[in-house]
Design an enzyme around this catalytic site. Sequence first.
Site, PDB file in Angstrom:
ATOM      1  CE  LYS A 190      -4.356   6.850   2.322  1.00  0.00           C
ATOM      2  NZ  LYS A 190      -5.529   6.144   2.480  1.00  0.00           N
ATOM      3  CG  ASP A 211       0.685  18.921  21.397  1.00  0.00           C
ATOM      4  OD1 ASP A 211      -0.669  18.962  21.543  1.00  0.00           O
ATOM      5  OD2 ASP A 211       1.212  17.968  22.126  1.00  0.00           O
ATOM      6  CG  HIS A 222      -7.413   8.730  -0.712  1.00  0.00           C
ATOM      7  ND1 HIS A 222      -6.258   8.302  -1.141  1.00  0.00           N
ATOM      8  CD2 HIS A 222      -7.851   7.499  -0.511  1.00  0.00           C
ATOM      9  CE1 HIS A 222      -5.992   7.160  -1.252  1.00  0.00           C
ATOM     10  NE2 HIS A 222      -6.879   6.480  -0.603  1.00  0.00           N
ATOM     11  CG  HIS A 269      -2.242   1.059   1.074  1.00  0.00           C
ATOM     12  ND1 HIS A 269      -2.240   2.037   1.894  1.00  0.00           N
ATOM     13  CD2 HIS A 269      -3.081   1.140   0.074  1.00  0.00           C
ATOM     14  CE1 HIS A 269      -3.152   2.556   1.707  1.00  0.00           C
ATOM     15  NE2 HIS A 269      -3.728   2.180   0.744  1.00  0.00           N
ATOM     16  CG  ASP A 328      18.256  11.717 -10.361  1.00  0.00           C
ATOM     17  OD1 ASP A 328      18.611  10.667 -11.040  1.00  0.00           O
ATOM     18  OD2 ASP A 328      18.287  13.050 -10.912  1.00  0.00           O
ATOM     19  CE  LYS A 378      -1.082   5.139  -1.675  1.00  0.00           C
ATOM     20  NZ  LYS A 378      -1.824   4.093  -0.411  1.00  0.00           N
TER      21      LYS A 378
END
Length: 492
Positions: free
Chosen positions: A412, A417, A410, A232, A239, A234
């Site tokens: 997340k 604080d 979507h 899952h 480079d 991403k």
Amino acid sequence: MNHLWDYLLQSMLGITSLWVTLLHLLVVGVFAIQLLLVRRPVAVAFAWLFIVATLPLIGILLFFMIGERPVGRKLRRKITRMEEHYAQITQAMRERYEGDRQFMPQEAKALSLLIEANNGTPAVAGNRVTLHTNSLGILQAMIEDIQNAKKSLHLEFYIWAVGGQADRVCEALIGAAERGVACRVLLDSLGSKDWFKSDWPAKFRAAGIELTEALPIQLGRFQFRRADLRLHRKIFVIDGAVVWTGSMNLVDPRTFKKGAGVGEWVDAMVRVEGPIASQFELTFLFDWSVDNTAITEFSDPEPLGSPDEGHVLAQCCASGPVYRDDILYQMLLSTIMDAREELTITTPYFGPDEGLIQALIAAARRGVTVTLIVPKQNDSTLVALSSRSFYGDLMDGGVNIAEFHGGLLHTKSMLVDRRIAVFGSVNLDQRSLRLNFEISLIVYNETFCANLQKLIESYLQQSNLVNPVSWAKRSRWHLILENVVQLMSPLL
């Protein structure tokens, strides 16, 4: 005579019913023993017992398909073999950047040490972290990075969807490969199934792009490897010095899942320059080595750290069901418990266990302003129902719940604080906590946190706070339905 036949028929039905009942009890009993052979979270164990007791045949079939957590003996042996070299690299990273912890706020040091545990990577100073919030702009910026790449392009995503601006990324990658840039693409087999059926894989290979399908689903191997363990993450590394990460898959929001009726997907990504990029590169190289059947040993050289590009202290947290088990759960629990003033969470899929629920309520009751932002409309009806089953307890405990109505939120994130941010691919649900290979960027920087706070405020402007009084008056039918689905939430 008729009375005799009636008596015999009733007796046979009674005996059959008795045998069916005994068989049912035997099946449930044997299944319960199977559950007890491995210690599982209580909620997960009871959810499976509920399903098997209610629908024995379907329940047992589902359990053998998705009930266990194995990735298969062959893959596990490969991971174990490669972990030794991986551990040496992370140990060298921890020693090299040990001094960077001095730049960290005192309240964050314990969290950083937790993330380092079990072969984790350290907090590293000298990074530039830029928050990007427009999906089409993100894809265009990725295309520009591809066009400017000199040496290598490494992409690891759950979904690469066909169509729109996502296809322009494909074209740019082919162009980079044709001018000599080394390109590797690692995609989840299930999440990117439609892409793998398209013409793009053949075009990639013809251009010299290396392509690997992660965790392929093979019907005959369900008994050896759980089908719903998914990659899952991403990650996009340019480079070895620049990385993109966050919640967004390689999709054009104008065309992605238009039939779901939830509007456009709303995402955010960060572009990071600096030495932290080597941690994401390491994660990619490890995943690439594990999923590529042609590689037998993790022998890639240690990724070289790139020069300082800014003043941001950041840390990478890679997690999964095979290695670094439970680190993600411990990190999230610790982050919630460490909040002193304000805690804001955005997640599209909300399905925590009792420990996280109690941690959120405890934070609110000790005076922390706790806000949970979730989409009003979800592409999964079961997840939406399960999520709402937690609303009452959370609001009774003082947690604010906001439902976003500007599309499917979507993003997340977790903002603590306004000093610490957790940002990446992790949903606050059992799938991310127990089943998926996930990646998070932890940022210890007030400037970045201020930018994230502005994004959160823009989400709140497109959200409605759930009213506890009105929520308590909803129909008993909705209450019962939500609670029934909630029983299955550990499996969703």
